[in-house]
Design an enzyme around this catalytic site. Sequence first.
Site, mmCIF file in Angstrom:
data_model
loop_
_atom_site.group_PDB
_atom_site.id
_atom_site.type_symbol
_atom_site.label_atom_id
_atom_site.label_comp_id
_atom_site.label_asym_id
_atom_site.label_seq_id
_atom_site.Cartn_x
_atom_site.Cartn_y
_atom_site.Cartn_z
ATOM 1 C CE LYS A 1 -1.773 2.545 3.250
ATOM 2 N NZ LYS A 1 -1.711 3.898 2.701
ATOM 3 C CD GLU B 1 13.205 3.745 7.751
ATOM 4 O OE1 GLU B 1 13.223 4.573 8.686
ATOM 5 O OE2 GLU B 1 13.026 4.046 6.571
ATOM 6 C CB CYS C 1 12.956 8.519 8.267
ATOM 7 S SG CYS C 1 13.817 7.575 7.021
ATOM 8 C CD GLU D 1 10.433 11.792 12.013
ATOM 9 O OE1 GLU D 1 9.371 11.214 12.291
ATOM 10 O OE2 GLU D 1 11.326 11.294 11.318
HETATM 11 P P1 NDP Z 1 2.142 7.505 8.914
HETATM 12 O O1 NDP Z 1 3.029 6.681 9.757
HETATM 13 O O2 NDP Z 1 0.762 7.733 9.373
HETATM 14 O O3 NDP Z 1 2.041 6.872 7.450
HETATM 15 C C1 NDP Z 1 2.882 5.920 6.871
HETATM 16 C C2 NDP Z 1 2.052 4.876 6.120
HETATM 17 O O4 NDP Z 1 1.253 4.126 7.040
HETATM 18 C C3 NDP Z 1 1.071 5.455 5.128
HETATM 19 O O5 NDP Z 1 0.958 4.585 4.033
HETATM 20 C C4 NDP Z 1 -0.190 5.489 5.953
HETATM 21 O O6 NDP Z 1 -1.356 5.553 5.185
HETATM 22 C C5 NDP Z 1 -0.110 4.196 6.687
HETATM 23 N N1 NDP Z 1 -0.910 4.114 7.909
HETATM 24 C C6 NDP Z 1 -1.420 5.107 8.678
HETATM 25 N N2 NDP Z 1 -2.076 4.598 9.741
HETATM 26 C C7 NDP Z 1 -2.000 3.253 9.641
HETATM 27 C C8 NDP Z 1 -2.469 2.155 10.435
HETATM 28 N N3 NDP Z 1 -3.143 2.339 11.565
HETATM 29 N N4 NDP Z 1 -2.200 0.912 10.022
HETATM 30 C C9 NDP Z 1 -1.476 0.685 8.919
HETATM 31 N N5 NDP Z 1 -1.032 1.659 8.118
HETATM 32 C C10 NDP Z 1 -1.263 2.945 8.479
HETATM 33 O O7 NDP Z 1 2.830 8.869 8.644
HETATM 34 P P2 NDP Z 1 2.112 10.214 8.143
HETATM 35 O O8 NDP Z 1 2.072 10.146 6.694
HETATM 36 O O9 NDP Z 1 0.803 10.441 8.821
HETATM 37 O O10 NDP Z 1 3.108 11.306 8.655
HETATM 38 C C11 NDP Z 1 3.052 11.764 10.001
HETATM 39 C C12 NDP Z 1 4.429 11.946 10.546
HETATM 40 O O11 NDP Z 1 5.109 10.701 10.532
HETATM 41 C C13 NDP Z 1 5.330 12.854 9.743
HETATM 42 O O12 NDP Z 1 5.169 14.182 10.057
HETATM 43 C C14 NDP Z 1 6.671 12.349 10.119
HETATM 44 O O13 NDP Z 1 7.067 12.932 11.341
HETATM 45 C C15 NDP Z 1 6.466 10.881 10.299
HETATM 46 N N6 NDP Z 1 6.864 10.097 9.099
HETATM 47 C C16 NDP Z 1 8.017 9.422 9.136
HETATM 48 C C17 NDP Z 1 8.426 8.737 8.031
HETATM 49 C C18 NDP Z 1 9.685 7.987 8.041
HETATM 50 O O14 NDP Z 1 10.169 7.616 6.983
HETATM 51 N N7 NDP Z 1 10.264 7.710 9.170
HETATM 52 C C19 NDP Z 1 7.683 8.727 6.802
HETATM 53 C C20 NDP Z 1 6.439 9.423 6.878
HETATM 54 C C21 NDP Z 1 6.073 10.088 7.990
HETATM 55 P P3 NDP Z 1 -1.854 6.955 4.544
HETATM 56 O O15 NDP Z 1 -0.774 7.922 4.678
HETATM 57 O O16 NDP Z 1 -2.074 6.586 3.177
HETATM 58 O O17 NDP Z 1 -3.054 7.316 5.282
#
Ligand code: NDP
Length: 780
Positions: free
Chosen positions: A190, A264, A298, A392
Amino acid sequence: MKISEIMTDMDYGPAPEAQDIVQDWLGRHEAGFGHFIDGTFTGAGETFAVTNPATGGEIARVTQGTTADVDAAVAAARKAQPKWAGLQGHQRARHLYALARHVQQHARFLAVLESLDNGKPIRESRDADIPLVARHFYHHAGWAELVAEEFPDRQPWGVCGQIIPWNFPLLMLAWKVAPALAAGNTVVLKPAEYTPLTALAFAEIAAECGLPAGVLNIVTGDGATGAAIAGHDGVDKLAFTGSTEVGKILRRQTAGSGKGLTLELGGKSPFIVFEDADLDAAVEGVVDAIWFNQGQVCCAGSRVLVAEAIEARFTERLKARMARLTVGNPLDKNTDIGAIVHPVQRDRIAELVAQGRAEGAEIHQGAAPEGCFYPPTIITNAQPASVLSTEEIFGPVVTITPFRTPDDAVALANNTRYGLAASIWSEGITQALDIARQVKAGVIWVNGTNLFDAAAGFGGYRESGYGREGGREGMAAYMRSPARTGQETDLPALDPVPGGPTGAALDRTAKLFIGGKQARPDSGYVYQVNGAKGPIGLAALGSRKDIRNAVEAAAKASGWANTTGHQRAQILYYLGENLSARAEEFTARLTASGTKEKTARAEVEAAIARCFRYAAWADKFDGAVHNTVSGHVTLAMHEPLGVMGVVAPTEAPLAGLLSLMLPALAMGNRVVAVPSQTHPLSATDLYQVIETSDIPAGVVNIVTGPRDELARVLAQHDGVDALWYVGSARKQVEADSAGNLKQVWTEADGARDWAGSEGQSRDFLARATQVKNIWVPYGA
Ligand code: NDP
């Protein structure tokens, strides 16, 4: 305008990348995208808009994945998996090679699409993201070829669920899909809701180059779709990149399911500049560390720690450099900083900065156009507890904090719940590598930053998650040892026997072993231990408080991690020798517990042999030097996890306990062990052997008592870095571990013969260590 003026200004006109091929493609999918399941696109279902963050305009509509869609994708992946895994490695290699070639052929299209969807500058998608995507498929084509030879005892998990974020959409897909397919798994992936388009384009490419139907399935949607994949019974392994918060949710959701899990997660990575650093290079390093991809990285170097003596000079140069950054149209080849992925994220950055300002931090910013953009920002005067120093931010915002001594720098660097990456800038190799050893992070760059390659593992310590992506470690995460089943029956509750007002019973009772001393249990209670013919003794009834004391003692014994493998080997040999001297006594103890004499003798022999085995390994479980594409010696160092909880199997109480404790100790961990609840006395007999074997106080701590209660205290304890548990409360223990995301390995009782050859392997050593990848320039 005169040429001389141009030379002074060095101002560029706009240089936009053409987007017609992408517009043609989007035009062909105007009706909306469905999912990619079983080799074809489904019709569009209920759709949501995908927008271009730079303009706010809608660029496509994609389908919100339902549980039925996830069911269909998992079923397709399940059906395709045996045949895919059954192909010769060479045949899978050819598929991966074809994917790499086709990504290269479509490189410009993919780069433009990525920039339109995500807002990142075309220069980055063209020169960083897409070439790395191709590199990952090439590299893993190689692993597909070699996997049977290089991992002879392992097998693919089966169906892998993969959930990826929006910051590097296609690259994160490549990091996950390439190793999964190389190992013989099939995939349901996904992409993030904000950035699903390159994953869909990749699915088309996969179909175009003949990847068999069902091997790769893409389901679009939001977090609910992700949760449906994570919770699906047909998914054998889950790989996630994203926020630490969602990582913890997934740890709890998958607890007890037997699914493999790699996480990660977030970071707050230090960027440490010493007085002897090449300042211009370090300033350029910050540009790459925090302004690459708008800081939505990240492992972004978001905390600059700079030697006090050069702080003013460094900050001035960095401000001057920041003023020259161009923020704007992602498709312009001159743009340094593009759009923030979504207004929600931009507002979050702005809120955190406003909060930091209110806390007294000083904000210095460059310019940014109207819209979903955020200016490059330097923060000074942020206190260590400020939200800007701890959270972060995931934006182009960096804090600058001075330090006095190298020890200060290390303390500040490690003052975070995360441990993903660190950059260290110093012209002194001794200093740089000494600091690299002390910083708790999975990736360290010396005089560099944000370097990635398929041949090197990437992943974090602490709350930045576990598992590695890339390199041999990354491949290992997509394969499992043959599954083992055992008994899932709970142990009977223990009847506490009071120690009595005089503590008479306690005086005759084997006590606990904490911090190198025998200690009475905090509860004051004991419990009766039975052998084949009735009671054979009393054991201390350990409780929460005793575990806490043991963890504290283990934390203090941190010097063990810094002893050499040779020193640890000597001590483990000595332990084996002392155990051998008392072999008869241990045999008698096991016999009294109900073990047949021949079996007891064999178990004691196995325990002694384990001491020798892990003494042998203590200085031989080497890391590696990875063959990364740039001019670096990339050292993959095996480091201990820290304080480990070890909850031993019920049967084979001596060999089982030592089979788990010894690899942990050999690798430099300290242990808090809970021995067999039913047969604890051979563990308590070990106290004297430990005392005479030169094991430093606090390195081994033993708490007898109710197994599952004590295991859950260990699982919840933030001072415990990893937990190995054998028993029936696996679900609770795994769920409890989510608090600080400690690494957990659980198995059912009776799943292996602990006194036999199954009780030892290299796998135990791999589980007792984490890999730190240190990139050192080598002709770079
Ligand atoms: P999320 O952790 O929410 O999203 C990452 C992925 O997980 C997306 O595909 C998201 O779906 C999906 N997801 C969200 N909730 C669930 C769940 N309960 N079960 C399974 N999958 C889920 O990050 P965000 O995009 O909301 O970003 C928020 C913050 O997270 C950022 O500001 C940043 O600080 C951090 N972040 C860190 C990353 C990293 O690489 N370490 C990458 C991205 C964010 P969808 O987004 O499609 O709703």
